[in-house]
Motif scaffolding. Structure first.
Motif, PDB file in Angstrom:
ATOM      1  N   GLU A 164      -9.629  -6.431  -2.698  1.00 48.01           N
ATOM      2  CA  GLU A 164     -10.671  -5.657  -3.384  1.00 48.01           C
ATOM      3  C   GLU A 164     -10.112  -4.330  -3.883  1.00 48.01           C
ATOM      4  O   GLU A 164     -10.522  -3.838  -4.936  1.00 48.01           O
ATOM      5  CB  GLU A 164     -11.855  -5.419  -2.455  1.00 48.01           C
ATOM      6  CG  GLU A 164     -12.629  -6.673  -2.083  1.00 48.01           C
ATOM      7  CD  GLU A 164     -13.284  -7.351  -3.269  1.00 48.01           C
ATOM      8  OE1 GLU A 164     -13.770  -6.647  -4.180  1.00 48.01           O
ATOM      9  OE2 GLU A 164     -13.308  -8.599  -3.297  1.00 48.01           O
ATOM     10  N   MET A 165      -9.174  -3.757  -3.154  1.00 47.76           N
ATOM     11  CA  MET A 165      -8.521  -2.526  -3.600  1.00 47.76           C
ATOM     12  C   MET A 165      -7.725  -2.788  -4.880  1.00 47.76           C
ATOM     13  O   MET A 165      -7.752  -1.997  -5.822  1.00 47.76           O
ATOM     14  CB  MET A 165      -7.607  -1.971  -2.500  1.00 47.76           C
ATOM     15  CG  MET A 165      -8.359  -1.371  -1.327  1.00 47.76           C
ATOM     16  SD  MET A 165      -7.238  -0.810  -0.016  1.00 47.76           S
ATOM     17  CE  MET A 165      -8.417  -0.129   1.153  1.00 47.76           C
ATOM     18  N   THR A 194      -8.202   2.867  -3.069  1.00 47.19           N
ATOM     19  CA  THR A 194      -6.968   2.337  -2.488  1.00 47.19           C
ATOM     20  C   THR A 194      -6.433   3.273  -1.410  1.00 47.19           C
ATOM     21  O   THR A 194      -6.166   4.448  -1.673  1.00 47.19           O
ATOM     22  CB  THR A 194      -5.898   2.136  -3.578  1.00 47.19           C
ATOM     23  OG1 THR A 194      -6.410   1.226  -4.565  1.00 47.19           O
ATOM     24  CG2 THR A 194      -4.620   1.579  -2.995  1.00 47.19           C
ATOM     25  N   GLU A 214      -4.866   2.680   3.081  1.00 48.06           N
ATOM     26  CA  GLU A 214      -4.565   1.670   4.100  1.00 48.06           C
ATOM     27  C   GLU A 214      -5.830   0.871   4.406  1.00 48.06           C
ATOM     28  O   GLU A 214      -6.867   1.458   4.752  1.00 48.06           O
ATOM     29  CB  GLU A 214      -4.046   2.323   5.382  1.00 48.06           C
ATOM     30  CG  GLU A 214      -2.607   2.790   5.323  1.00 48.06           C
ATOM     31  CD  GLU A 214      -1.639   1.625   5.195  1.00 48.06           C
ATOM     32  OE1 GLU A 214      -1.935   0.529   5.714  1.00 48.06           O
ATOM     33  OE2 GLU A 214      -0.579   1.813   4.574  1.00 48.06           O
ATOM     34  N   PRO A 215      -5.805  -0.458   4.282  1.00 49.32           N
ATOM     35  CA  PRO A 215      -7.016  -1.261   4.489  1.00 49.32           C
ATOM     36  C   PRO A 215      -7.732  -1.008   5.805  1.00 49.32           C
ATOM     37  O   PRO A 215      -8.961  -1.042   5.862  1.00 49.32           O
ATOM     38  CB  PRO A 215      -6.486  -2.696   4.410  1.00 49.32           C
ATOM     39  CG  PRO A 215      -5.316  -2.605   3.501  1.00 49.32           C
ATOM     40  CD  PRO A 215      -4.667  -1.277   3.834  1.00 49.32           C
ATOM     41  N   LEU A 261      -9.067  -7.898   6.526  1.00 50.46           N
ATOM     42  CA  LEU A 261      -8.159  -6.866   6.013  1.00 50.46           C
ATOM     43  C   LEU A 261      -7.466  -7.331   4.735  1.00 50.46           C
ATOM     44  O   LEU A 261      -7.229  -6.530   3.824  1.00 50.46           O
ATOM     45  CB  LEU A 261      -7.131  -6.488   7.089  1.00 50.46           C
ATOM     46  CG  LEU A 261      -7.669  -5.653   8.261  1.00 50.46           C
ATOM     47  CD1 LEU A 261      -6.641  -5.557   9.367  1.00 50.46           C
ATOM     48  CD2 LEU A 261      -8.080  -4.252   7.794  1.00 50.46           C
ATOM     49  N   GLU A 262      -7.166  -8.630   4.669  1.00 50.84           N
ATOM     50  CA  GLU A 262      -6.588  -9.179   3.430  1.00 50.84           C
ATOM     51  C   GLU A 262      -7.599  -9.112   2.289  1.00 50.84           C
ATOM     52  O   GLU A 262      -7.250  -8.805   1.144  1.00 50.84           O
ATOM     53  CB  GLU A 262      -6.139 -10.623   3.661  1.00 50.84           C
ATOM     54  CG  GLU A 262      -4.913 -10.743   4.542  1.00 50.84           C
ATOM     55  CD  GLU A 262      -4.545 -12.193   4.826  1.00 50.84           C
ATOM     56  OE1 GLU A 262      -5.194 -13.097   4.246  1.00 50.84           O
ATOM     57  OE2 GLU A 262      -3.617 -12.420   5.630  1.00 50.84           O
ATOM     58  N   ILE A 295      -9.977  -6.891   2.037  1.00 43.60           N
ATOM     59  CA  ILE A 295     -10.070  -5.470   1.678  1.00 43.60           C
ATOM     60  C   ILE A 295      -8.940  -5.112   0.715  1.00 43.60           C
ATOM     61  O   ILE A 295      -9.165  -4.451  -0.309  1.00 43.60           O
ATOM     62  CB  ILE A 295     -10.005  -4.587   2.951  1.00 43.60           C
ATOM     63  CG1 ILE A 295     -11.259  -4.796   3.813  1.00 43.60           C
ATOM     64  CG2 ILE A 295      -9.847  -3.116   2.582  1.00 43.60           C
ATOM     65  CD1 ILE A 295     -11.189  -4.157   5.184  1.00 43.60           C
ATOM     66  N   GLU A 296      -7.733  -5.554   1.046  1.00 41.39           N
ATOM     67  CA  GLU A 296      -6.578  -5.265   0.194  1.00 41.39           C
ATOM     68  C   GLU A 296      -6.769  -5.855  -1.208  1.00 41.39           C
ATOM     69  O   GLU A 296      -6.450  -5.213  -2.217  1.00 41.39           O
ATOM     70  CB  GLU A 296      -5.306  -5.814   0.839  1.00 41.39           C
ATOM     71  CG  GLU A 296      -4.034  -5.312   0.194  1.00 41.39           C
ATOM     72  CD  GLU A 296      -2.804  -5.607   1.027  1.00 41.39           C
ATOM     73  OE1 GLU A 296      -1.726  -5.135   0.629  1.00 41.39           O
ATOM     74  OE2 GLU A 296      -2.912  -6.289   2.066  1.00 41.39           O
ATOM     75  N   PHE A 340     -10.594   1.405   5.830  1.00 40.03           N
ATOM     76  CA  PHE A 340     -11.893   0.935   5.345  1.00 40.03           C
ATOM     77  C   PHE A 340     -12.773   0.515   6.526  1.00 40.03           C
ATOM     78  O   PHE A 340     -13.950   0.883   6.606  1.00 40.03           O
ATOM     79  CB  PHE A 340     -11.688  -0.233   4.375  1.00 40.03           C
ATOM     80  CG  PHE A 340     -12.940  -0.670   3.659  1.00 40.03           C
ATOM     81  CD1 PHE A 340     -13.351  -0.037   2.494  1.00 40.03           C
ATOM     82  CD2 PHE A 340     -13.704  -1.722   4.153  1.00 40.03           C
ATOM     83  CE1 PHE A 340     -14.506  -0.444   1.830  1.00 40.03           C
ATOM     84  CE2 PHE A 340     -14.856  -2.139   3.499  1.00 40.03           C
ATOM     85  CZ  PHE A 340     -15.258  -1.492   2.331  1.00 40.03           C
TER      86      PHE A 340
END
Length: 199
Positions: free
Chosen positions: A137-138, A145, A147-148, A131-132, A134-135, A151
Motif C-alpha cells: 500500500e505504501m 512511506t 517502516e511498515p 506487513l507485506e 502495508i508495504e 503503521f
C-alpha cells in the motif's frame, strides 16, 4: 471434572479477569477474588492452588484471545482499508474491556530480563502477511512511506493511549462524566483513519 466444577472454575476465571484487568485491582487478595466471584475462598485455592497461579492463567488466556483475534484480522479476505478499520475496532474493544492490562504490561516490561515476570512477548506469525500488505500500500501511495511496522504501532498506540490515560485526561481536560469522554473517544476511529491514510 463435572459440569458444576467447570462452571465454578470458569466463573472464578471470568470474574478474576474483570477484577484484575477491568477494575484494576491487580493486587486483589484471594478473599477479594472469592467475594467478587461469589464463591468460598477455599474454592479459589482448590481450582487454582494460589492467587499467583490464577493471575497467570487469566493473563495468559487474555493474551491468547488477543493474539487469535489479531491473527484472524491480519489474514482476513477483505480490502486493506476494511482490515485497518477492523484492527481499530478490535483494538478499541479489547482495550476498553481490559484497560488495566496495558498498565500491568508496562510495569512488567520494566522488570523484563531483570527478574521473574509473566510477561512473555511473542510475535504473531500472521502479522508478516499484513506487513507485506502495508508495504504494498505504501508503494501504491495509499499510505505514507515509512517502516511498515510503524503503521501497526500507530494503530495500537493511537487507540490504546487514550483508554489507558482516561482517568488522567478527564482531570486534565475537565471532562466531568464518563459519557462526555466516551463521546470524545468515539471520534478517534475517523481521526486515526485520517492520520494513517493519504488523502
Amino acid at each position: 471434572m463435572s459440569n458444576l466444577d467447570c462452571q465454578t472454575e470458569h466463573q472464578i476465571k471470568d470474574r478474576a479477569k474483570i477484577l484484575f484487568f477491568t477494575n484494576g485491582i491487580l493486587d486483589a487478595s484471594t478473599q477479594e477474588i472469592a467475594d467478587f466471584a461469589g464463591v468460598n475462598r477455599t474454592l479459589v485455592n482448590y481450582y487454582f492452588r494460589s492467587k499467583k497461579n490464577l493471575f497467570y492463567i487469566v493473563y495468559t488466556e487474555i493474551i491468547e484471545e488477543m493474539r487469535k483475534n489479531y491473527a484472524e484480522i491480519y489474514v482476513s479476505k477483505v480490502s486493506f482499508r476494511e482490515k485497518v478499520e477492523a484492527l481499530i475496532d478490535y483494538t478499541s474493544e479489547f482495550r476498553e474491556s481490559y484497560p488495566f492490562l496495558e498498565i500491568f504490561k508496562i510495569n512488567e516490561a520494566n522488570r523484563f530480563n531483570q527478574m521473574e515476570t509473566i510477561l512473555q512477548p511473542r510475535s504473531i506469525d500472521e502479522s508478516k502477511i499484513f506487513l507485506e500488505e502495508i508495504e504494498n500500500e505504501m508503494k501504491k501511495g495509499t499510505i505514507p512511506t515509512y517502516e511498515p511496522v510503524n503503521f501497526l504501532i500507530n494503530i495500537i498506540s493511537l487507540i490504546t493511549f487514550p483508554i489507558v490515560m482516561k482517568p488522567v485526561f478527564r482531570v486534565i481536560f475537565n471532562i466531568s462524566t464518563e459519557e462526555q469522554y466516551q463521546k470524545i473517544y468515539n471520534q478517534r476511529k475517523e481521526m486515526v483513519m485520517t492520520i494513517l491514510f493519504n488523502k
